[in-house]
Design a protein around this motif. Structure first.
Motif, PDB file in Angstrom:
ATOM      1  N   MET A  20      17.812   8.600 -37.449  1.00 38.60           N
ATOM      2  CA  MET A  20      16.724   7.828 -38.020  1.00 38.60           C
ATOM      3  C   MET A  20      15.825   8.739 -38.863  1.00 38.60           C
ATOM      4  N   PRO A  21      15.249   8.234 -39.944  1.00 42.52           N
ATOM      5  CA  PRO A  21      14.352   9.067 -40.756  1.00 42.52           C
ATOM      6  C   PRO A  21      13.008   9.242 -40.066  1.00 42.52           C
ATOM      7  N   ASP A  22      13.047   9.911 -38.929  1.00 44.39           N
ATOM      8  CA  ASP A  22      11.880  10.050 -38.057  1.00 44.39           C
ATOM      9  C   ASP A  22      11.347  11.477 -38.148  1.00 44.39           C
ATOM     10  N   PRO A  23      10.272  11.706 -38.890  1.00 46.89           N
ATOM     11  CA  PRO A  23       9.759  13.073 -39.068  1.00 46.89           C
ATOM     12  C   PRO A  23       9.269  13.694 -37.770  1.00 46.89           C
ATOM     13  N   MET A  24       8.791  12.873 -36.839  1.00 42.75           N
ATOM     14  CA  MET A  24       8.304  13.433 -35.591  1.00 42.75           C
ATOM     15  C   MET A  24       9.460  13.980 -34.756  1.00 42.75           C
ATOM     16  N   ARG A  25      10.614  13.342 -34.851  1.00 43.20           N
ATOM     17  CA  ARG A  25      11.789  13.883 -34.174  1.00 43.20           C
ATOM     18  C   ARG A  25      12.253  15.169 -34.874  1.00 43.20           C
ATOM     19  N   VAL A  26      12.162  15.212 -36.214  1.00 41.77           N
ATOM     20  CA  VAL A  26      12.508  16.435 -36.952  1.00 41.77           C
ATOM     21  C   VAL A  26      11.601  17.582 -36.513  1.00 41.77           C
ATOM     22  N   ILE A  27      10.289  17.326 -36.516  1.00 40.37           N
ATOM     23  CA  ILE A  27       9.314  18.365 -36.170  1.00 40.37           C
ATOM     24  C   ILE A  27       9.495  18.792 -34.721  1.00 40.37           C
ATOM     25  N   SER A  28       9.683  17.840 -33.826  1.00 35.80           N
ATOM     26  CA  SER A  28       9.871  18.151 -32.415  1.00 35.80           C
ATOM     27  C   SER A  28      11.094  19.042 -32.199  1.00 35.80           C
ATOM     28  N   SER A  29      12.200  18.692 -32.840  1.00 34.47           N
ATOM     29  CA  SER A  29      13.421  19.472 -32.665  1.00 34.47           C
ATOM     30  C   SER A  29      13.279  20.876 -33.237  1.00 34.47           C
ATOM     31  N   THR A  30      12.581  21.004 -34.357  1.00 33.34           N
ATOM     32  CA  THR A  30      12.378  22.312 -34.974  1.00 33.34           C
ATOM     33  C   THR A  30      11.504  23.192 -34.089  1.00 33.34           C
ATOM     34  N   VAL A  31      10.562  22.580 -33.390  1.00 36.11           N
ATOM     35  CA  VAL A  31       9.642  23.308 -32.510  1.00 36.11           C
ATOM     36  C   VAL A  31      10.280  23.605 -31.154  1.00 36.11           C
ATOM     37  N   ASN A  32      10.929  22.597 -30.559  1.00 34.07           N
ATOM     38  CA  ASN A  32      11.344  22.704 -29.158  1.00 34.07           C
ATOM     39  C   ASN A  32      12.803  23.069 -28.943  1.00 34.07           C
ATOM     40  N   ARG A  33      13.710  22.562 -29.774  1.00 35.34           N
ATOM     41  CA  ARG A  33      15.150  22.807 -29.645  1.00 35.34           C
ATOM     42  C   ARG A  33      15.643  22.432 -28.235  1.00 35.34           C
ATOM     43  N   VAL A  34      15.202  21.279 -27.759  1.00 36.25           N
ATOM     44  CA  VAL A  34      15.598  20.796 -26.444  1.00 36.25           C
ATOM     45  C   VAL A  34      16.708  19.765 -26.608  1.00 36.25           C
ATOM     46  N   THR A  35      17.787  19.912 -25.840  1.00 31.34           N
ATOM     47  CA  THR A  35      18.933  19.019 -25.938  1.00 31.34           C
ATOM     48  C   THR A  35      18.685  17.718 -25.178  1.00 31.34           C
ATOM     49  N   ARG A  36      19.632  16.809 -25.271  1.00 29.80           N
ATOM     50  CA  ARG A  36      19.525  15.535 -24.559  1.00 29.80           C
ATOM     51  C   ARG A  36      19.390  15.745 -23.047  1.00 29.80           C
ATOM     52  N   THR A  37      19.997  16.815 -22.540  1.00 28.96           N
ATOM     53  CA  THR A  37      19.958  17.066 -21.101  1.00 28.96           C
ATOM     54  C   THR A  37      18.795  17.969 -20.702  1.00 28.96           C
TER      55      THR A  37
END
Length: 617
Positions: free
Chosen positions: A483-500
């Motif tokens: 999804m074009p979700d910038p908050m998910r982009v920013i979160s992943s760039t900051v946290n790098r946490v997987t689904r598990t």
């Protein structure tokens, strides 16, 4: 671009300083100040401007920012006609800028059956995929009756319980009379039922195209329905091409509308065709766009479209062509990316030393990069595997040696498996990496356990390495892959946490402010638009996004929960969450009464939009 982040910051500091006079008190200025059309205050303002990181108010006139600073100073620009907007404690940032996505394809996603797994959908096994497609048929009978096809987007074999792609037989159970096409979440693979394969002419006698693969039933040449890369793109485009110009315009508008919901004031179509360029240009000329869209046509199939007047640094009706796109390999999660070392676990039917494959031979890739440099086109190169990245680096070296140094801002799109030596080569050659850090959430576990193994997976999208070397990088969603979700982009760039819940490569994490820069100011720089976009500074466009809370405060693990409340393009609201919620409720009511297409459609109908993207919030 041969500047480090430090040098670029110093270079822009002078220009920013010269613009600071516009926010000084009247006594320090030769000309009287302008009055503001609107003033925003009463919340947190994140400027993304190192010279003025904090502000209490911001004033707008004529679509541009005329003041940023203390509330008392900015309020001096208020007149009787000024609209004063109280943010009510919410947070205002520069509008998000898409460094890589596919806004046209997002429209297809928005109108298709949602086959995404959790948290963006509910398809985690093949029976759920089949039932979702059948439900979509019932909800969209006007669509299927008119266009005679069934399409779904976003299934992911890595998340399906069966750990495999759906086959033609699986899809034949959805329909044996109409073609059924399902697109993998990566966008690089897909599956078709028997009717669709028949319509596009794929049989046991059909040979694999260059850069693609037709998967076969075990022990035979009979297609099993799964198509990779070029074997999928051509047939899919031939089917889409039959739906007509009015439907295509509706698809594009649906994509742009979805981008606005997520706070984007600038979207990208990162692999445009001649047909999609014609559609997007027509919508722009008709006044149908209220956010900016920059397109990059495919340099292989549609180089003739990369020309003036659409090829420009200036928008016309909010649309322009920014340069060219080339794809040198495929998808790591689909195991079609081109690696220098074998996949951790080879896909079914492949030998243990399988490394994926290239789209082009070296001489072909060199020729396309040469064409871009010769014509002065900015080039976006899709490179997921490190072998493809090596091919890009070699081609850029050859072209740069031939045509000399220049500020071309070549972009390495995705760069998932970029090695440390390749990060350093990017810096030396002025290649901007646009990383796909969202993979750490969506496919981090899959990369670690199946695609790359623990060591290589820990360093996918190595933003930390780039930052350590003072480089500008961007971070993207590649919608409709996600999804074009910038908050998910920013979160992943900051946290790098997987689904598990595992952290994948902690040394590659960056701060929330850096992640925001990568999706605003540095994305503007990537597009040659840093003088007008990406930060809240006097003279820049009044492109804003309002969030329900400050992403720089609180637990970084909750960044992905932040909601976009309003999107403002050049001082005008183009999306407001409260208004959209009311419209969605009305649309749902009409869907329940069986009249949804009369209210929510243009030509294709937008009923699928609500069902396809609201579940993730």
């Amino acid at each position: 671009m041969k500047t480090s982040l430090l040098k670029w910051s110093l270079a822009t500091t002078l220009g920013m300083s010269l613009g600071m006079a516009a926010i000084l008190p009247h006594s320090a200025m030769a000309a009287p100040p302008q009055t503001a059309e609107a003033i925003y205050l009463g919340g947190t303002i994140v400027t993304v401007n190192e010279l003025q990181p904090q502000a209490e108010a911001i004033a707008v006139r004529g679509g541009r920012i005329i003041a940023v600073g203390y509330r008392d100073e900015v309020m001096k620009l208020k007149s009787t006609s000024t609209r004063v907007v109280d943010l009510g404690g919410k947070t205002l940032l520069p509008g998000f800028i898409d460094p890589h996505g596919h806004v046209f394809s997002v429209g297809i996603q928005a109108l298709s059956a949602n086959l995404l797994p959790k948290p963006d959908g509910a398809v985690n096994d093949i029976p759920a995929l089949q039932s979702t497609l059948k439900a979509w048929i019932q909800q969209n009978q006007a669509l299927t009756s008119k266009y005679k096809w069934i399409v779904g987007f976003g299934y992911d074999d890595a998340q399906l319980a069966e750990q495999r792609h759906p086959t033609r037989e699986d899809l034949d159970k959805v329909s044996s009379e109409l073609p059924v096409i399902v697109v993998h979440q990566s966008g690089h693979l897909g599956a078709m039922n028997s009717k669709a394969l028949e319509m596009v002419g794929i049989t046991a006698a059909t040979k694999d195209p260059q850069g693609g693969l037709i998967r076969r039933k075990a022990g035979s040449q009979e297609p099993n329905g799964v198509l990779e890369e070029t074997a999928f793109f051509g047939p899919l485009l031939s089917l889409i091409g039959k739906i007509g110009p009015d439907a295509n315009r509706s698809i594009f508008k649906a994509g742009a509308d979805l981008y606005k919901r997520f706070g984007y004031t600038t979207a990208q179509e990162g692999r445009a065709s001649a047909g999609s360029v014609a559609t997007m240009s027509a919508v722009a000329k008709a006044g149908g766009l209220d956010i900016d869209v920059v397109a990059y046509p495919d340099i292989v199939s549609d180089p003739q479209t990369i020309k003036a007047p659409l090829l420009s640094r200036q928008y016309s009706g909010h649309f322009r062509i920014g340069g060219a796109k080339i794809s040198l390999d495929g998808s790591p999660q689909g195991k079609t990316a081109w690696l220098t070392k074998p996949y951790f676990k080879a896909p079914d039917g492949q030998p243990a030393d399988y490394r994926g494959y290239a789209q082009f031979k070296d001489e072909q890739a060199n020729a396309y990069v040469d064409l871009a440099f010769k014509n002065g086109w900015q080039l976006l190169a899709h490179v997921n595997g490190d072998a493809a990245i090596d091919q890009l680096i070699a081609a850029v070296k050859l072209a740069e040696k031939k045509y000399g140094m220049a500020d071309r801002r070549t972009v390495a799109i995705h760069g998932q498996t970029t090695r440390l030596d390749q990060v350093e080569a990017f810096k030396a050659l002025g290649i901007i990496p646009s990383f796909f850090a969202m993979h750490t959430f969506y496919w981090g576990d899959w990369h670690r356990d199946s695609v790359l193994g623990p060591e290589r997976a820990a360093n996918i999208s190595p933003t930390g390495w780039a930052l350590e070397r003072g480089m500008i990088f961007t971070s993207h969603h590649d919608a409709p892959v996600a999804m074009p979700d910038p908050m998910r982009v920013i979160s992943s760039t900051v946290n790098r946490v997987t689904r598990t819940g595992k952290v994948l490569g902690p040394e590659q994490r960056v701060s929330p402010l850096t992640a925001i820069k990568a999706h605003t100011l540095w994305s503007a720089y990537q597009h040659f638009e840093e003088k007008t976009k990406g930060s809240l500074e006097v003279g820049k466009l009044a492109d804003f996004v309002v969030l329900d809370r400050n992403p720089l405060a609180g637990d970084p693990l909750t960044i992905s929960d932040i909601k976009v409340m309003e999107t403002i393009k050049e001082g005008k609201t183009v999306y407001r969450r409260e208004t959209a919620a009311k419209k969605a409720a009305n649309t749902q009511s009409c869907a329940d009464s069986g009249a949804c297409f009369l209210i929510a459609s243009r030509v294709l109908g937008l009923a699928g939009v609500v069902h396809s993207h609201d579940s993730h919030k």
